[in-house]
Design a protein around this motif. Structure first.
Motif, mmCIF file in Angstrom:
data_model
loop_
_atom_site.group_PDB
_atom_site.id
_atom_site.type_symbol
_atom_site.label_atom_id
_atom_site.label_comp_id
_atom_site.label_asym_id
_atom_site.label_seq_id
_atom_site.Cartn_x
_atom_site.Cartn_y
_atom_site.Cartn_z
ATOM 1 N N VAL A 1 0.848 -1.195 0.000
ATOM 2 C CA VAL A 1 0.000 0.000 0.000
ATOM 3 C C VAL A 1 0.883 1.245 0.000
ATOM 4 O O VAL A 1 0.617 2.222 -0.719
ATOM 5 N N LEU A 2 1.964 1.194 0.776
ATOM 6 C CA LEU A 2 2.870 2.349 0.794
ATOM 7 C C LEU A 2 3.497 2.565 -0.588
ATOM 8 O O LEU A 2 3.696 3.698 -1.022
ATOM 9 N N LYS A 3 3.773 1.470 -1.290
ATOM 10 C CA LYS A 3 4.326 1.592 -2.650
ATOM 11 C C LYS A 3 3.347 2.321 -3.551
ATOM 12 O O LYS A 3 3.731 3.141 -4.377
ATOM 13 N N GLN A 4 2.058 2.000 -3.379
ATOM 14 C CA GLN A 4 1.025 2.673 -4.176
ATOM 15 C C GLN A 4 1.059 4.166 -3.898
ATOM 16 O O GLN A 4 0.930 4.985 -4.796
ATOM 17 N N LYS A 5 1.223 4.482 -2.629
ATOM 18 C CA LYS A 5 1.267 5.894 -2.259
ATOM 19 C C LYS A 5 2.459 6.577 -2.926
ATOM 20 O O LYS A 5 2.330 7.669 -3.488
ATOM 21 N N GLU A 6 3.593 5.882 -2.903
ATOM 22 C CA GLU A 6 4.772 6.477 -3.520
ATOM 23 C C GLU A 6 4.582 6.666 -5.023
ATOM 24 O O GLU A 6 5.146 7.569 -5.623
ATOM 25 N N LYS A 7 3.747 5.798 -5.606
ATOM 26 C CA LYS A 7 3.466 5.953 -7.029
ATOM 27 C C LYS A 7 2.489 7.094 -7.293
ATOM 28 O O LYS A 7 2.105 7.332 -8.433
ATOM 29 N N GLY A 8 2.041 7.751 -6.206
ATOM 30 C CA GLY A 8 1.178 8.903 -6.392
ATOM 31 C C GLY A 8 -0.304 8.599 -6.361
ATOM 32 O O GLY A 8 -1.127 9.382 -6.822
ATOM 33 N N LYS A 9 -0.671 7.458 -5.808
ATOM 34 C CA LYS A 9 -2.095 7.150 -5.691
ATOM 35 C C LYS A 9 -2.679 7.882 -4.480
ATOM 36 O O LYS A 9 -1.975 8.152 -3.508
ATOM 37 N N ALA A 10 -3.962 8.170 -4.561
ATOM 38 C CA ALA A 10 -4.670 8.734 -3.412
ATOM 39 C C ALA A 10 -5.375 7.588 -2.698
ATOM 40 O O ALA A 10 -6.034 6.778 -3.343
ATOM 41 N N ILE A 11 -5.195 7.507 -1.386
ATOM 42 C CA ILE A 11 -5.709 6.339 -0.667
ATOM 43 C C ILE A 11 -6.525 6.766 0.549
ATOM 44 O O ILE A 11 -6.112 7.635 1.316
ATOM 45 N N LEU A 12 -7.701 6.172 0.697
ATOM 46 C CA LEU A 12 -8.512 6.386 1.886
ATOM 47 C C LEU A 12 -8.595 5.064 2.624
ATOM 48 O O LEU A 12 -9.058 4.068 2.077
ATOM 49 N N LEU A 13 -8.120 5.044 3.869
ATOM 50 C CA LEU A 13 -8.096 3.804 4.648
ATOM 51 C C LEU A 13 -9.046 3.929 5.835
ATOM 52 O O LEU A 13 -8.805 4.702 6.753
ATOM 53 N N ILE A 14 -10.130 3.193 5.794
ATOM 54 C CA ILE A 14 -11.075 3.174 6.904
ATOM 55 C C ILE A 14 -10.727 1.982 7.772
ATOM 56 O O ILE A 14 -10.546 0.869 7.258
ATOM 57 N N SER A 15 -10.584 2.190 9.074
ATOM 58 C CA SER A 15 -10.211 1.052 9.902
ATOM 59 C C SER A 15 -10.668 1.234 11.334
ATOM 60 O O SER A 15 -10.762 2.352 11.833
ATOM 61 N N THR A 16 -10.985 0.111 11.969
ATOM 62 C CA THR A 16 -11.280 0.175 13.394
ATOM 63 C C THR A 16 -10.015 -0.113 14.206
ATOM 64 O O THR A 16 -10.028 -0.028 15.419
ATOM 65 N N GLU A 17 -8.935 -0.485 13.508
ATOM 66 C CA GLU A 17 -7.670 -0.779 14.188
ATOM 67 C C GLU A 17 -6.797 0.464 14.178
ATOM 68 O O GLU A 17 -6.255 0.844 13.142
ATOM 69 N N LEU A 18 -6.599 1.068 15.324
ATOM 70 C CA LEU A 18 -5.756 2.262 15.343
ATOM 71 C C LEU A 18 -4.337 1.934 14.909
ATOM 72 O O LEU A 18 -3.681 2.724 14.236
#
Ligand SMILES: Nc1ncnc2c1ncn2[C@@H]1O[C@H](COP(=O)(O)OP(=O)(O)OP(=O)(O)O)[C@@H](O)[C@H]1O
Ligand SMILES: [Mg+2]
Lengths: 518, 365
Positions: free
Chosen positions: A446-463
């Motif tokens: 997922v971090l690689k995707q971010k580095e590629k310039g993707k916009a990411i929304l992560l919804i989680s109940t796990e802090l």
């Protein structure tokens, strides 16, 4: 330990055709202990426990329970021997009431109708005794996941068990609910019961268990008293190497806005307001987290973003184009991917092979389809590629996805969605059911995707999940965003307050912290 | 984990061997269940005959030698197999989409009526045009009749099980009315329509028997339906909708559109069965044009495990049973009820083995 332990599983083998799920397991469990079972995805934990509760029969090996050998033909026989299991995916009938579910399949229908009152009384009694808050006349489909799980646990207790098995019970719970569950397990042991529980969360295991066993490749490779070990050692035993608990993060500066949401409101399935006028942006190269106690509108927000729930008002713009009001089919043709919260309900089609799960949203797009026909060569190649890259444990691409272990199913969903190479990636619970080694892998991807310039929304109940990879965290409460917090463990208390809806107190805490710094 | 043998082995040869092995087990699994069901029911049938004072084995040989006596009797079996295969294939598609279409019987009647109406109306057309025309009319009428139930399900959430059964009654009674009223052949004493124009008759393939090209079309359509379901994108969507509507919506598939497509395909196939009966066998519309093919087609699809190619075989098997039952009655004096009971046992064991297969699947975690 006495000469004969409470439970001993000896040299258990289980094969599914060429697949070896148990390769000579030995496991001993003492009376009145909480025994944690750890292991990578596909290590064989669920299979072993399904053998113990009569769902599967072993190819070889024997079980000695309370000093005598045990041969089980069905879960009902296991119940007769006072062994009960709560499966990871619940096994209750949604449109029956709690009480009806409890008696289903036990006893003749006539007796059941006659005894219904008595059953309800007994459920109330038990529920009261363990503080479980289960109403016998509630219909299952009206209950939240946490409530459904309490129903499942009480169902097993209702039938009277000495050995209770829980398969990843905390995976779908919020941290608060998980705490309650762990406390309950302690109460049960105090009451004379024995508990085996499977989890991928080491802190829980450390907190609640008396002993731990680690499984690898279909065998128990390590058993110890919990007091004599630590998370690092357990992680190494599971994965066979040291696991990075903190991932290195490249600093990227966010680019242009990819997703812009303005004043979005929508109702839940019952027609009640669930999301109430939220506005936010997600930019290229950033991961925005959404924290919150489940049931505060996160699920509805996710569904509304991808057109699976109609918005009551507001706008959603993807790359500047209004997508609010488009059908989910139209949205599927936009550069967007979605990892859904409940993989069994939406993310996968259980009886279909991996290949046909990999093309779920792209079944009519190139390169998987041409002139209306599926191209199985391409599809199989792509599936093999995903299996390799995400280390999914599967014997071949044509295997039915229901044969995969829970965590491996999730890995395949994540792999599929990341491979679509979208501009915007919506993730609702990333690592649900995934072991710690694979969590590291998935988060890195997922971090690689971010580095590629993707916009990411992560919804989680796990802090923890949010802290590990997000750039900023929005806290959702009763359908609204109460605030934005950086992913800083020092601000944990502030986030907790916001999640509980206490904005003033959080503000005060924040100001105080600011004052001290200054 | 030790289970990734094909992934681990580097050689392509063993990959192919593994693939062949898997294909073999798959085929075996697909065939074993229906075969076991048939064997079990034959055993039960023999037992039942014995209890009633018949020699099961003798009857069995009488039946088989009767069914496969000569070209004519074989042709008669295939003639019966044609509608069973067509309907079974259509129901495979509907059932794969979880549409429980119980209305093939009514859709067959709708097809028969349309074929008759078109087949007596246009003198002067050549066969090349007229035969396809009457067939098409039957298929469309069957599809439309089924689509009514599809639309009721989509717009009013009416269970197709109920609506298709009701539509059966309507179609059958309407046919009776038509052959006693508007379509009645004025010259005939019995309720029947006028005869189809010669140019609308389907060609025979095995004269002097009655066998017509319908059987070849049925087999071709079975293969086409298999390719549609398992090799095309549209068929994939039909299957996903049938297994998990939630996943289908997530994948951007329209649940309503696929329901309508699947039920219309099954209706078209039943309509074709009706068209073939009229344009290939009777050339006239009668009151009881079908001896229950529409219902037997359900068992055909079930025995084939909803696989259209399998339906070629299960349809033929049921046709053999049907011919056999006539022979049992005529040549061995086995009462009709007993024959029906044996057919019932076949269907029950098919369903029973289906349930067994369902239960031995992996429990979810
Ligand atoms: N019915 C089945 N057919 C074929 N293979 C199976 C079947 N059931 C389980 N397996 C295989 O057995 C192995 C062990 O699966 P199991 O579900 O026990 O894993 P697990 O330890 O519970 O993993 P997870 O943490 O992901 O839940 C997996 O590789 C799985 O693919
Ligand atoms: Mg598991």
């Amino acid at each position: 330990m006495g000469a004969t332990p409470f439970l001993r599983m000896e040299n258990i083998h289980k094969r599914f055709g060429p697949v070896i799920a148990s390769a000579g397991v030995n496991l001993e469990v003492e009376e009145k202990e909480i025994h944690a079972l750890l292991g990578e995805n596909g290590a064989g934990k669920s299979v072993l426990m399904n053998i113990l509760c009569g769902v599967l029969s072993p190819t070889e090996g024997q079980i000695v329970f309370k000093g005598s050998p045990l041969r089980l033909g069905s879960p009902r026989e296991a119940i007769r021997h006072r062994i009960g299991m709560v499966h990871q995916h619940f096994m209750v009938v949604p449109n029956l009431t709690v009480a009806e579910n409890y008696v289903l399949g036990h006893g003749s229908p006539l007796r059941v109708i006659r005894d219904m009152k008595q059953v309800s009384t007994r459920i109330r009694e038990l529920s009261h005794r363990y503080g479980l808050d289960v109403r016998p006349d509630a219909r299952i489909h009206d209950l939240s996941v946490g409530e459904q799980q309490r129903v499942e646990i009480l169902k097993v207790l209702y039938h009277g068990v000495d050995l209770l098995i829980l398969d990843e019970p905390t995976a779908v719970l919020t941290p608060q609910e998980a705490d309650r569950l762990l406390a309950l397990l302690r109460d049960l042991v105090a009451d004379g019961k024995t508990v085996i529980f499977i989890s991928h969360k080491l802190d829980e295991v450390m907190r609640v268990s008396d002993r731990v066993s680690v499984m690898r490749d279909g065998k128990v490779v390590f058993t110890t008293r919990t007091a004599e070990t630590n998370p690092r050692e357990l992680a190494r035993m599971m994965v066979g190497r040291d696991v990075l608990m903190d991932l290195p993060r490249a600093q990227t500066s966010p680019g242009r806005v990819v997703l812009a949401v303005e004043n979005l409101s929508c109702n839940n399935e019952l027609g009640l307001p669930a999301v109430r006028g939220v506005s936010f942006e997600v930019r290229q190269g950033e991961i925005v987290g959404v924290a919150g106690v489940s049931g505060n509108g996160q699920s509805e927000l996710a569904l509304a973003l991808v057109g699976l729930l109609p918005a009551a008002s507001g706008s959603i713009r993807l790359n500047g184009e209004e997508i609010c009001g488009l059908t989910s089919s139209e949205i599927n043709h936009r550069p967007l991917s979605h990892i859904p919260e409940d993989r069994h309900k939406m993310g996968i089609v259980l009886p279909l092979p991996l290949t046909e799960n990999v093309i779920l949203q792209r079944y009519d797009q190139a390169p998987f389809s041409s002139r209306g026909m599926l191209r199985f060569g391409e599809i199989t190649e792509h599936t093999r590629d995903l299996i390799r890259r995400f280390k999914v444990k599967a014997s071949h691409p044509g295997e039915a996805i229901q044969n995969l272990s829970g965590g491996n199913q999730q890995k395949l969903v994540v792999a599929r969605e990341l491979a679509r190479n979208p501009d915007f990636l919506l993730i609702n619970q990333l690592t649900r059911g995934i072991d710690i080694g694979a969590t590291e892998l998935v988060m890195q991807e997922v971090l690689k995707q971010k580095e590629k310039g993707k916009a990411i929304l992560l919804i989680s109940t796990e802090l923890e999940e949010l802290f590990a990879i997000c750039d900023r965290i929005l806290v959702m409460f009763e359908g609204q965003f109460l605030g934005e917090v950086p992913p800083d463990r020092a601000r944990l208390e502030e986030i907790g307050l916001l999640m509980a809806g206490n904005r003033e107190e959080a503000q005060r805490l924040h100001n105080r912290a600011g004052a001290i710094e200054a | 984990m030790a289970n990734i043998d094909s992934e681990r082995s580097p050689s392509a040869g063993s990959d192919i061997l593994n693939g062949l092995g898997r294909a073999f087990t798959k085929t075996w699994q697909a065939v074993a269940m229906p075969a076991a069901a048939v064997l079990v029911s034959m055993g039960c049938g023999a037992l039942l005959l014995a209890l009633n004072g018949f020699n099961g084995w003798d009857i069995f040989t009488v039946m088989l030698s009767g069914v496969f006596q000569d070209t004519r009797s074989i042709a008669e079996v295939l003639l019966k197999a044609t509608p069973l295969i067509l309907i079974g294939v259509g129901l495979c598609v509907a059932f794969r989409c979880s549409i429980w279409n119980i209305g093939a019987e009514g859709q067959l009647y709708a097809g028969a009526v349309a074929t008759t109406a078109v087949g007596i109306a246009f003198p002067g057309l050549t066969s090349w045009i007229y035969v396809p025309l009457v067939i098409l009319a039957g298929a469309l009428a069957g599809a439309a009749w089924a689509a009514i139930a599809g639309l009721l399900k989509i717009y009013f959430r009416a269970s197709e099980i109920v609506t298709t059964i009701m539509l059966n009654y309507i179609a059958i009674i309407a046919t009776s009315w038509l052959v006693t009223g508007p379509l009645k052949d004025a010259a005939a004493a019995y309720p029947q329509s006028a005869r189809l124009l010669r140019e609308a008759w389907m060609p025979k393939i095995l004269p002097p028997t009655r066998l017509h090209i319908g059987i070849l079309i049925a087999i071709a359509l079975a293969i086409a339906a298999y390719i549609f379901l398992f090799r095309s994108s549209a068929g994939y969507a039909v299957r996903v909708v049938g297994i998990s509507p939630h996943a289908a919506r997530y994948a951007g598939m329209s649940v309503s559109r696929n329901i309508l497509l699947a039920i219309s395909i099954s209706g078209a196939m039943a309509g074709l069965a009706g068209a073939f009966e009229i344009a290939g066998v009777t050339f006239r519309l009668y009151q009881n044009i079908s001896p229950g093919y529409g219902f037997e087609g359900i068992a055909v699809a079930l025995l084939a495990n909803n696989n259209p190619v399998g339906a070629i075989f299960s349809g033929t098997l049921f046709a053999v049973l049907r011919s056999g039952s006539e022979i049992m009655q005529i040549n061995a004096q086995v009462p009709q009820v007993l024959v029906s009971v044996i057919q019932g046992i076949v269907i029950l064991s098919v369903v029973g083995f289906g349930v067994y297969r369902f239960r031995s699947a992996r429990p979810s975690e």
